[in-house]
Design an enzyme around this catalytic site. Structure first.
Site, PDB file in Angstrom:
ATOM      1  CB  CYS A  68     -17.966  -1.482  -2.134  1.00 44.10           C
ATOM      2  SG  CYS A  68     -18.030   0.309  -2.013  1.00 44.10           S
ATOM      3  CB  CYS A  73     -15.072   6.800  -2.371  1.00 43.60           C
ATOM      4  SG  CYS A  73     -16.162   5.457  -2.010  1.00 43.60           S
ATOM      5  CB  CYS A 148     -14.485   1.372   3.920  1.00 45.27           C
ATOM      6  SG  CYS A 148     -13.210   1.297   2.638  1.00 45.27           S
ATOM      7  CD  GLN A 232       5.111   0.062   0.901  1.00 48.70           C
ATOM      8  OE1 GLN A 232       4.118   0.368   0.255  1.00 48.70           O
ATOM      9  NE2 GLN A 232       6.326   0.386   0.500  1.00 48.70           N
ATOM     10  CE1 TYR A 259      13.433  10.213  -2.861  1.00 49.41           C
ATOM     11  CE2 TYR A 259      14.788   8.439  -3.739  1.00 49.41           C
ATOM     12  CZ  TYR A 259      14.356   9.746  -3.787  1.00 49.41           C
ATOM     13  OH  TYR A 259      14.840  10.587  -4.743  1.00 49.41           O
ATOM     14  CD  GLU A 280      11.763   9.233   4.812  1.00 53.89           C
ATOM     15  OE1 GLU A 280      11.629   8.337   3.950  1.00 53.89           O
ATOM     16  OE2 GLU A 280      11.057  10.272   4.839  1.00 53.89           O
ATOM     17  CB  CYS A 352       3.507   3.785  -5.738  1.00 60.97           C
ATOM     18  SG  CYS A 352       4.085   5.447  -5.401  1.00 60.97           S
TER      19      CYS A 352
HETATM   20  C1  SAM Z   1       7.000   5.364  -0.929  1.00 63.44           C
HETATM   21  S1  SAM Z   1       7.679   5.900   0.595  1.00 63.44           S
HETATM   22  C2  SAM Z   1       8.853   4.607   0.880  1.00 63.44           C
HETATM   23  C3  SAM Z   1       8.956   4.126   2.290  1.00 63.44           C
HETATM   24  C4  SAM Z   1       9.682   2.813   2.574  1.00 63.44           C
HETATM   25  N1  SAM Z   1      10.604   2.396   1.557  1.00 63.44           N
HETATM   26  C5  SAM Z   1       8.691   1.706   2.913  1.00 63.44           C
HETATM   27  O1  SAM Z   1       8.623   0.701   2.195  1.00 63.44           O
HETATM   28  O2  SAM Z   1       7.979   1.859   3.919  1.00 63.44           O
HETATM   29  C6  SAM Z   1       8.619   7.238   0.075  1.00 63.44           C
HETATM   30  C7  SAM Z   1       9.407   7.923   1.189  1.00 63.44           C
HETATM   31  O3  SAM Z   1      10.254   8.900   0.586  1.00 63.44           O
HETATM   32  C8  SAM Z   1      10.418   9.982   1.500  1.00 63.44           C
HETATM   33  N2  SAM Z   1      10.968  11.119   0.735  1.00 63.44           N
HETATM   34  C9  SAM Z   1      10.305  11.975  -0.084  1.00 63.44           C
HETATM   35  N3  SAM Z   1      11.174  12.827  -0.668  1.00 63.44           N
HETATM   36  C10 SAM Z   1      12.421  12.510  -0.223  1.00 63.44           C
HETATM   37  C11 SAM Z   1      13.714  13.027  -0.482  1.00 63.44           C
HETATM   38  N4  SAM Z   1      13.907  14.057  -1.321  1.00 63.44           N
HETATM   39  N5  SAM Z   1      14.767  12.454   0.119  1.00 63.44           N
HETATM   40  C12 SAM Z   1      14.593  11.402   0.961  1.00 63.44           C
HETATM   41  N6  SAM Z   1      13.369  10.873   1.259  1.00 63.44           N
HETATM   42  C13 SAM Z   1      12.295  11.423   0.666  1.00 63.44           C
HETATM   43  C14 SAM Z   1       9.023  10.139   2.060  1.00 63.44           C
HETATM   44  O4  SAM Z   1       9.049  10.836   3.298  1.00 63.44           O
HETATM   45  C15 SAM Z   1       8.572   8.672   2.222  1.00 63.44           C
HETATM   46  O5  SAM Z   1       8.871   8.185   3.511  1.00 63.44           O
END
Ligand code: SAM
Length: 394
Positions: A68, A73, A148, A232, A259, A280, A352
């Protein structure tokens, strides 16, 4: 600005070299341990400085010629051997868990990405003054690009086309490539040249070409990906990571997936468990999760839309295990108390951000033993790393 000679002692958590000059710490991007460089001081604060390499004087044997050509960036580790980037990430998590979580000897291994280039299924390009690129780290200074290295092959073809378009009225262009391609434009532009490369184009939140959602394939499952929902970014690592979540759980249980995004983990697990419930906050993601459930003919998964720590109280469901995959900010204190109240025998925490992970594990430690942490290189050449943690009720 002043120029100084800096010897790099080690890397900080953001992959910047750390040295000492004029009685202060100096952070220098793209300077690796044991290297020496002539550095321009670009920021001089009371306790620390930030510099930029002008001339490398002593080169590390771990330095490589990156494919790259752009600087700053996001791929801050692009010029050191891939194995060394994995070592850096593993040590970083070990150190953070020890310092902020009082946890030792829990990090097991780091899974590498099969594709270290072209792995990203989503890129967010910026447009400034009609030019296309990425913003320099932590600023809105545009780095113009015409390719990229970590973006997919199709995304790179689209970058070439975009560079031939009039972008004077555009400000951001997001490309999602899951085999099927979605282009999301903020601003205005003529999309005719983009049509042959895409299945879906949105402009200012309106669908202007093709279909509403594109389809992603992960293992033997299919997923709808919408304009705004999270997915992801590295499919190869996502699959390895979901398999580790599965390995950490005991099959046959009731699982709560907090989540849950578009339901990827829930649907992946549903084959092996009696019942899975995902919570979610993003309505669009929950809509996709329900579509994904139908698309894959799954009947034992349910999705609830709302704040995880509010919805959890109304559940008539005894979760044997809980999976959490929160955003970078980690769990809220309410969220942690909820988990402690539900008292599952296993908790699998997908994170993460090792800093918020360490903070949360420390709070969970009274009731849960952190048995093992496995790391995944979801974002090669960047300083980011994904962790999956198995916690078992004491
Ligand atoms: C890191 S992503 C995880 C997505 C999923 N587990 C995947 O592997 O694709 C975090 C998720 O948490 C959701 N989120 C954020 N704050 C939240 C809350 N207070 N309650 C429920 N979901 C939430 C976001 O919208 C997002 O979709």
């Amino acid at each position: 600005m002043e120029e100084v000679l800096v010897k790099c002692e080690r890397l900080d958590h953001f992959g910047r070299g750390i040295g000492r000059v004029l009685g202060k710490i100096i952070f220098v991007p793209n300077l690796f341990p044991l290297e020496e460089a002539l550095v321009k001081i670009v920021l001089n604060k009371k306790k620390y400085m930030v510099g930029e390499v002008i001339q490398l004087i002593k080169k590390s044997s771990d330095r490589i010629e990156s494919n790259c050509p752009y600087e700053s960036c996001g791929c801050s580790l692009k010029s050191i051997k891939y194995e060394k980037t994995l070592e850096f990430k593993k040590n970083k998590v070990i150190n953070i868990l020890k310092k902020y979580g009082d946890l030792e000897n829990v990090v097991k291994e780091i899974f590498s990405s099969d594709n270290i280039y072209g792995y990203r299924n989503k890129i967010s390009l910026k447009v400034k003054g009609g030019k296309l690129g990425y913003f320099k780290n932590g600023s809105n200074e545009l780095i113009e690009i015409n390719r990229c290295a970590i973006a997919s092959k199709k995304s790179n073809e689209i970058i070439k086309v975009l560079n031939e378009c009039d972008l004077s009225k555009a400000c951001e262009i997001i490309i999602k490539d899951f085999g099927e391609v979605m282009i999301i434009i903020n601003g205005d532009m003529n999309i005719e040249l983009l049509k042959p490369f895409s299945d879906s184009i949105y402009m200012n939140d309106k669908l202007v070409y093709g279909k509403e959602n594109v389809i992603a394939h992960l293992g033997d499952l299919k997923f709808y990906v919408s304009k705004d929902s999270f997915f992801q970014v590295n499919m190869n690592i996502a699959l390895k990571l979901y398999n580790k979540v599965l390995e950490y759980l005991d099959s046959g249980d009731n699982v709560l997936d907090l989540y849950c995004g578009t339901g990827t983990i829930s649907l992946f697990l549903s084959k092996y468990f009696d019942r899975v419930i995902g919570i979610e906050i993003n309505e669009e993601a929950v809509r996709c999760a329900n579509l994904n459930k139908k698309l894959n003919h799954i009947s034992n998964a349910e999705f609830i839309c709302g704040d995880a720590s509010k919805k959890i109280h109304h559940l008539k469901f005894q979760a044997d295990s809980i999976v959490v995959d929160p955003p970078r900010s980690g769990l809220t204190s309410d969220g942690i108390n909820d988990i402690l109240k539900i008292n599952p025998k296993k908790l699998v925490y997908v994170s993460c951000d090792p800093m918020t992970l360490a903070r949360d594990l420390k709070l969970l430690k009274s009731n849960y033993e952190v048995k093992e942490v496995t790391l995944f290189d979801m974002f090669p050449w960047t300083y980011h790393v994904e962790s999956v943690v198995l916690c078992i009720k004491k």
